[in-house]
Design a protein around this motif. Structure first.
Motif, PDB file in Angstrom:
ATOM      1  N   PRO A  42       0.790  -1.236   0.000  1.00 30.71           N
ATOM      2  CA  PRO A  42       0.000   0.000   0.000  1.00 30.71           C
ATOM      3  C   PRO A  42       0.819   1.282   0.000  1.00 30.71           C
ATOM      4  O   PRO A  42       1.911   1.336   0.536  1.00 30.71           O
ATOM      5  N   LYS A  43       0.224   2.297  -0.626  1.00 32.43           N
ATOM      6  CA  LYS A  43       0.783   3.645  -0.636  1.00 32.43           C
ATOM      7  C   LYS A  43      -0.376   4.617  -0.494  1.00 32.43           C
ATOM      8  O   LYS A  43      -1.505   4.314  -0.877  1.00 32.43           O
ATOM      9  N   GLY A  44      -0.114   5.767   0.041  1.00 35.50           N
ATOM     10  CA  GLY A  44      -1.140   6.806   0.118  1.00 35.50           C
ATOM     11  C   GLY A  44      -2.343   6.400   0.944  1.00 35.50           C
ATOM     12  O   GLY A  44      -2.219   5.923   2.069  1.00 35.50           O
ATOM     13  N   LEU A  45      -3.529   6.570   0.351  1.00 38.19           N
ATOM     14  CA  LEU A  45      -4.772   6.299   1.072  1.00 38.19           C
ATOM     15  C   LEU A  45      -4.942   4.828   1.437  1.00 38.19           C
ATOM     16  O   LEU A  45      -5.499   4.512   2.488  1.00 38.19           O
ATOM     17  N   SER A  46      -4.456   3.914   0.579  1.00 40.43           N
ATOM     18  CA  SER A  46      -4.591   2.493   0.924  1.00 40.43           C
ATOM     19  C   SER A  46      -3.712   2.139   2.125  1.00 40.43           C
ATOM     20  O   SER A  46      -4.104   1.337   2.975  1.00 40.43           O
ATOM     21  N   ALA A  47      -2.555   2.771   2.245  1.00 40.15           N
ATOM     22  CA  ALA A  47      -1.696   2.548   3.414  1.00 40.15           C
ATOM     23  C   ALA A  47      -2.374   3.077   4.674  1.00 40.15           C
ATOM     24  O   ALA A  47      -2.302   2.455   5.742  1.00 40.15           O
ATOM     25  N   GLU A  48      -3.060   4.190   4.547  1.00 41.83           N
ATOM     26  CA  GLU A  48      -3.790   4.771   5.671  1.00 41.83           C
ATOM     27  C   GLU A  48      -4.895   3.823   6.168  1.00 41.83           C
ATOM     28  O   GLU A  48      -5.118   3.683   7.363  1.00 41.83           O
ATOM     29  N   ILE A  49      -5.563   3.159   5.228  1.00 46.29           N
ATOM     30  CA  ILE A  49      -6.599   2.186   5.584  1.00 46.29           C
ATOM     31  C   ILE A  49      -6.003   1.046   6.389  1.00 46.29           C
ATOM     32  O   ILE A  49      -6.568   0.630   7.406  1.00 46.29           O
ATOM     33  N   LEU A  50      -4.852   0.556   5.978  1.00 39.30           N
ATOM     34  CA  LEU A  50      -4.226  -0.557   6.697  1.00 39.30           C
ATOM     35  C   LEU A  50      -3.690  -0.133   8.056  1.00 39.30           C
ATOM     36  O   LEU A  50      -3.817  -0.881   9.031  1.00 39.30           O
ATOM     37  N   GLY A  52      -4.905   2.062   9.973  1.00 31.11           N
ATOM     38  CA  GLY A  52      -6.053   2.208  10.857  1.00 31.11           C
ATOM     39  C   GLY A  52      -6.901   0.951  10.961  1.00 31.11           C
ATOM     40  O   GLY A  52      -7.941   0.967  11.601  1.00 31.11           O
ATOM     41  N   ARG A  53      -6.448  -0.115  10.299  1.00 24.14           N
ATOM     42  CA  ARG A  53      -7.197  -1.386  10.283  1.00 24.14           C
ATOM     43  C   ARG A  53      -8.642  -1.153   9.845  1.00 24.14           C
ATOM     44  O   ARG A  53      -9.588  -1.600  10.481  1.00 24.14           O
ATOM     45  N   LEU A  54      -8.791  -0.449   8.719  1.00 27.51           N
ATOM     46  CA  LEU A  54     -10.109  -0.045   8.231  1.00 27.51           C
ATOM     47  C   LEU A  54     -10.586  -0.806   7.002  1.00 27.51           C
ATOM     48  O   LEU A  54     -11.644  -0.471   6.458  1.00 27.51           O
ATOM     49  N   PHE A  55      -9.859  -1.833   6.558  1.00 30.95           N
ATOM     50  CA  PHE A  55     -10.259  -2.521   5.324  1.00 30.95           C
ATOM     51  C   PHE A  55     -11.698  -3.013   5.420  1.00 30.95           C
ATOM     52  O   PHE A  55     -12.490  -2.869   4.493  1.00 30.95           O
ATOM     53  N   GLY A  56     -12.072  -3.560   6.557  1.00 29.01           N
ATOM     54  CA  GLY A  56     -13.419  -4.078   6.751  1.00 29.01           C
ATOM     55  C   GLY A  56     -14.495  -3.015   6.867  1.00 29.01           C
ATOM     56  O   GLY A  56     -15.684  -3.328   6.894  1.00 29.01           O
ATOM     57  N   TRP A  67     -13.974   3.840   1.245  1.00 31.38           N
ATOM     58  CA  TRP A  67     -13.579   3.739   2.654  1.00 31.38           C
ATOM     59  C   TRP A  67     -13.732   5.109   3.292  1.00 31.38           C
ATOM     60  O   TRP A  67     -13.729   6.132   2.592  1.00 31.38           O
ATOM     61  N   PRO A  68     -13.840   5.137   4.615  1.00 28.70           N
ATOM     62  CA  PRO A  68     -14.061   6.410   5.312  1.00 28.70           C
ATOM     63  C   PRO A  68     -13.011   7.496   5.051  1.00 28.70           C
ATOM     64  O   PRO A  68     -13.305   8.675   5.187  1.00 28.70           O
ATOM     65  N   ASN A  69     -11.799   7.119   4.652  1.00 29.27           N
ATOM     66  CA  ASN A  69     -10.752   8.114   4.417  1.00 29.27           C
ATOM     67  C   ASN A  69     -10.791   8.715   3.001  1.00 29.27           C
ATOM     68  O   ASN A  69      -9.936   9.515   2.655  1.00 29.27           O
ATOM     69  N   GLY A  70     -11.766   8.307   2.181  1.00 27.84           N
ATOM     70  CA  GLY A  70     -11.889   8.865   0.838  1.00 27.84           C
ATOM     71  C   GLY A  70     -11.359   7.988  -0.280  1.00 27.84           C
ATOM     72  O   GLY A  70     -11.578   8.286  -1.457  1.00 27.84           O
ATOM     73  N   PHE A  71     -10.681   6.891   0.036  1.00 28.31           N
ATOM     74  CA  PHE A  71     -10.197   5.965  -0.994  1.00 28.31           C
ATOM     75  C   PHE A  71     -11.403   5.306  -1.644  1.00 28.31           C
ATOM     76  O   PHE A  71     -12.324   4.870  -0.967  1.00 28.31           O
ATOM     77  N   GLU A  72     -11.398   5.256  -2.968  1.00 29.62           N
ATOM     78  CA  GLU A  72     -12.532   4.705  -3.702  1.00 29.62           C
ATOM     79  C   GLU A  72     -12.044   3.907  -4.898  1.00 29.62           C
ATOM     80  O   GLU A  72     -11.055   4.268  -5.534  1.00 29.62           O
ATOM     81  N   VAL A  73     -12.752   2.808  -5.192  1.00 31.48           N
ATOM     82  CA  VAL A  73     -12.476   2.005  -6.382  1.00 31.48           C
ATOM     83  C   VAL A  73     -13.769   1.959  -7.187  1.00 31.48           C
ATOM     84  O   VAL A  73     -14.837   1.636  -6.645  1.00 31.48           O
ATOM     85  N   SER A  74     -13.682   2.273  -8.460  1.00 30.77           N
ATOM     86  CA  SER A  74     -14.894   2.360  -9.279  1.00 30.77           C
ATOM     87  C   SER A  74     -15.539   0.992  -9.455  1.00 30.77           C
ATOM     88  O   SER A  74     -14.875  -0.047  -9.507  1.00 30.77           O
TER      89      SER A  74
END
Length: 92
Positions: A42-50, A52-56, A67-74
Motif C-alpha cells: 500500500p501507498k497513500g490512502l490504501s496505506a492509511e486504511i491498513l 487504521g485497520r479499516l479494510f473491513g 472507505w471512510p478516508n476517501g479511498f474509492e475504487v470504481s
C-alpha cells in the motif's frame, strides 16, 4: 465495446486477511474481487486504511466501493475483476 456504468448494490462479505470483498452489482452479477494488488504493497490512502485497520469498514458510495478516508475504487474496475462463485483460498 465495453459497457460502463456498473453500480455495486451490496457488500456481502469482506475478508481482510487476503484483501478480498464479495459484491453484488446492479446487473445481477455476484462474486469475489481480489484487492491484494492495491493493499499488498500500500501507498497513500490504501496505506492509511491498513494503518487504521479499516479494510473491513468499506462501504458503497455512489455505487462504488469506498472507505471512510476517501479511498474509492470504481464499480467498473471491480466488475471487470469479478470472479463469480466462491473465492478459492490459496495455500500458505
Amino acid at each position: 465495446m465495453k459497457r460502463f456504468g456498473n453500480q455495486i448494490t451490496r457488500i456481502h462479505r469482506v475478508d481482510d486477511s487476503v484483501f478480498a470483498v464479495e459484491l453484488s452489482f446492479a446487473d445481477g452479477s455476484r462474486g469475489w474481487v481480489d484487492l491484494a494488488d492495491a493493499f499488498g504493497s500500500p501507498k497513500g490512502l490504501s496505506a492509511e486504511i491498513l494503518r487504521g485497520r479499516l479494510f473491513g469498514d468499506c462501504l458503497i458510495e455512489g455505487g462504488h466501493l469506498a472507505w471512510p478516508n476517501g479511498f474509492e475504487v470504481s464499480a467498473d474496475t471491480l466488475r471487470a475483476r469479478l470472479r463469480p462463485g466462491e473465492r478459492q483460498r490459496t495455500a500458505a
